[in-house]
Design an enzyme around this catalytic site. Structure first.
Site, short mmCIF file in Angstrom:
data_model
loop_
_atom_site.label_atom_id
_atom_site.label_comp_id
_atom_site.label_asym_id
_atom_site.label_seq_id
_atom_site.Cartn_x
_atom_site.Cartn_y
_atom_site.Cartn_z
N SER A 90 43.30 -27.55 0.56
CA SER A 90 41.98 -28.17 0.60
C SER A 90 42.06 -29.63 0.20
O SER A 90 42.86 -30.00 -0.66
CB SER A 90 41.03 -27.43 -0.37
OG SER A 90 39.85 -28.18 -0.57
N ARG A 92 38.64 -31.89 0.59
CA ARG A 92 37.28 -32.17 0.13
C ARG A 92 36.79 -31.17 -0.91
O ARG A 92 36.16 -31.56 -1.91
CB ARG A 92 36.32 -32.22 1.33
CG ARG A 92 36.38 -33.54 2.09
CD ARG A 92 36.04 -33.35 3.55
NE ARG A 92 37.05 -32.54 4.23
CZ ARG A 92 38.19 -33.04 4.72
NH1 ARG A 92 38.44 -34.33 4.60
NH2 ARG A 92 39.07 -32.27 5.30
N ARG A 141 38.52 -20.18 -3.11
CA ARG A 141 38.67 -20.34 -1.65
C ARG A 141 39.68 -19.29 -1.22
O ARG A 141 40.87 -19.36 -1.56
CB ARG A 141 39.16 -21.75 -1.33
CG ARG A 141 39.62 -21.93 0.10
CD ARG A 141 39.91 -23.38 0.44
NE ARG A 141 38.67 -24.09 0.73
CZ ARG A 141 38.58 -25.09 1.59
NH1 ARG A 141 39.64 -25.51 2.26
NH2 ARG A 141 37.43 -25.69 1.81
N HIS A 168 30.68 -20.27 4.03
CA HIS A 168 31.07 -21.53 3.36
C HIS A 168 29.79 -22.18 2.84
O HIS A 168 29.36 -23.24 3.31
CB HIS A 168 31.76 -22.45 4.37
CG HIS A 168 32.58 -23.53 3.73
ND1 HIS A 168 32.67 -23.71 2.36
CD2 HIS A 168 33.35 -24.52 4.28
CE1 HIS A 168 33.45 -24.74 2.10
NE2 HIS A 168 33.87 -25.26 3.24
N CYS A 262 32.49 -30.91 9.36
CA CYS A 262 32.90 -30.63 7.98
C CYS A 262 34.27 -31.20 7.64
O CYS A 262 34.63 -31.24 6.46
CB CYS A 262 32.85 -29.13 7.71
SG CYS A 262 34.09 -28.18 8.61
#
Length: 313
Positions: A90, A92, A141, A168, A262
């Site tokens: 990940s 962000r 996540r 999400h 996104c």
């Protein structure tokens, strides 16, 4: 994909309180709102009412204004710790959560698959109980939504969905704050159709991108190849031929169209002309991940009440 914010806020349908005081700092009055989210889990926005979602967006705007615009220091999470479990890489989500939680005075602890193996070396039940004894909340996540559900069931602290195979929610909150042909999951489609019917609006499922974009105020696309789907890349690129968002797509949209993604973005998903246009809000959208996740943590862990006037939704 066209999103009707008003519909979800009216519909979208769930658990705890104490007076939060940080010594030597003024953190606002205890919440006088009817909305109380403290102690709740955030697994999917469908577990929250429209008013509760509006509250989180209000809190996001409040924190962004007071901290970014006015330069205030709000240690609302001083003494709090956050466990961050990431089965997938990940940028962000990790940055927005780590920097946001720390900015509010808390301590985030990042755990990868090299540090923790959900349900492998230790059962999910045991992991949930250990995390509950050492942290105040967990953001995870994961590959499977069912793992989040189990963590939430067994933990005594709030569990926040940082991305699963189904939902999400923190991305959706950031998208909403920014705006102030693979078939979708059948259960999600049925729920969206139910909400549309209850509110007199229309949900259209189509394989024609120009039909989807027609009259739309917001044009949204997503990555075609998600983490864990790399082996499907060749087939997915073939299947999504013709779905790239271009200026041709925008010509059928509303005159005030805006674009969201996104991230990370690949050129085959949207061309440069749209992605870097003045109508593209992708980078404010990315920044708003930070303010919305901060709002989620503050709402789940404290009794803070926004000082900014409540926006109209």
């Amino acid at each position: 994909m066209l999103t009707n914010l008003r519909t979800l806020l009216k519909n979208a349908t769930l658990r705890k309180g104490h007076n939060f005081v940080v010594r030597n700092f003024w953190c606002g009055q205890p919440s006088q709102n009817k909305v109380q989210l403290k102690g709740r889990d955030l697994l999917t926005l469908k577990n929250f009412t429209g008013e509760e979602i509006k509250y989180m967006l209000w809190l996001s705007a409040d924190l962004k204004f007071r901290i970014k615009q006015k330069g205030e220091y709000l240690p609302l999470l001083q003494g709090k710790s956050l466990g961050m479990i990431f089965e997938k890489r990940s940028t962000r989500t990790r940055l927005s959560t780590e920097t946001g939680f720390a900015l509010l005075g808390g301590h985030p602890c990042f755990l990868t698959t090299q540090d923790i193996h959900l349900g492998v070396n230790e059962s999910l039940t045991d992991t949930a109980r250990v995390l509950s004894s050492m942290t105040d909340a967990v953001l995870a996540r994961v590959y499977k939504q069912s793992d989040l559900d189990t963590l939430a069931k067994e933990a005594s602290i709030p569990i926040v969905n940082g991305l699963s195979d189904l939902y999400h929610p923190i991305q959706i909150l950031a998208d909403y704050l920014t705006l102030q042909g693979y078939e979708p999951d059948p259960s999600v489609t049925r729920l969206a159709e139910q909400y549309a019917k209850e509110n007199g609006t229309k949900l259209t499922l189509t394989n024609d991108p120009l039909v989807a974009a027609h009259g739309g105020n917001v044009l949204i696309t997503d990555t075609w190849i998600s983490m864990g789907q790399e082996e499907e890349k060749k087939k997915r690129l073939q299947d999504f031929q013709g779905y790239q968002i271009t200026m041709k797509t925008t010509k059928v949209a509303a005159s005030d169209w805006t674009f969201l993604h996104c991230l990370p973005r690949k050129p085959e998903e949207v061309d440069d002309e749209v992605f870097y246009s003045p109508r593209s809000l992708v980078f404010p959208e990315a920044e708003n991940r930070k303010w919305t996740i901060m709002a989620v943590m503050v709402s789940l862990l404290t009794d803070y009440s926004p000082q900014l006037q409540k926006p109209k939704f």
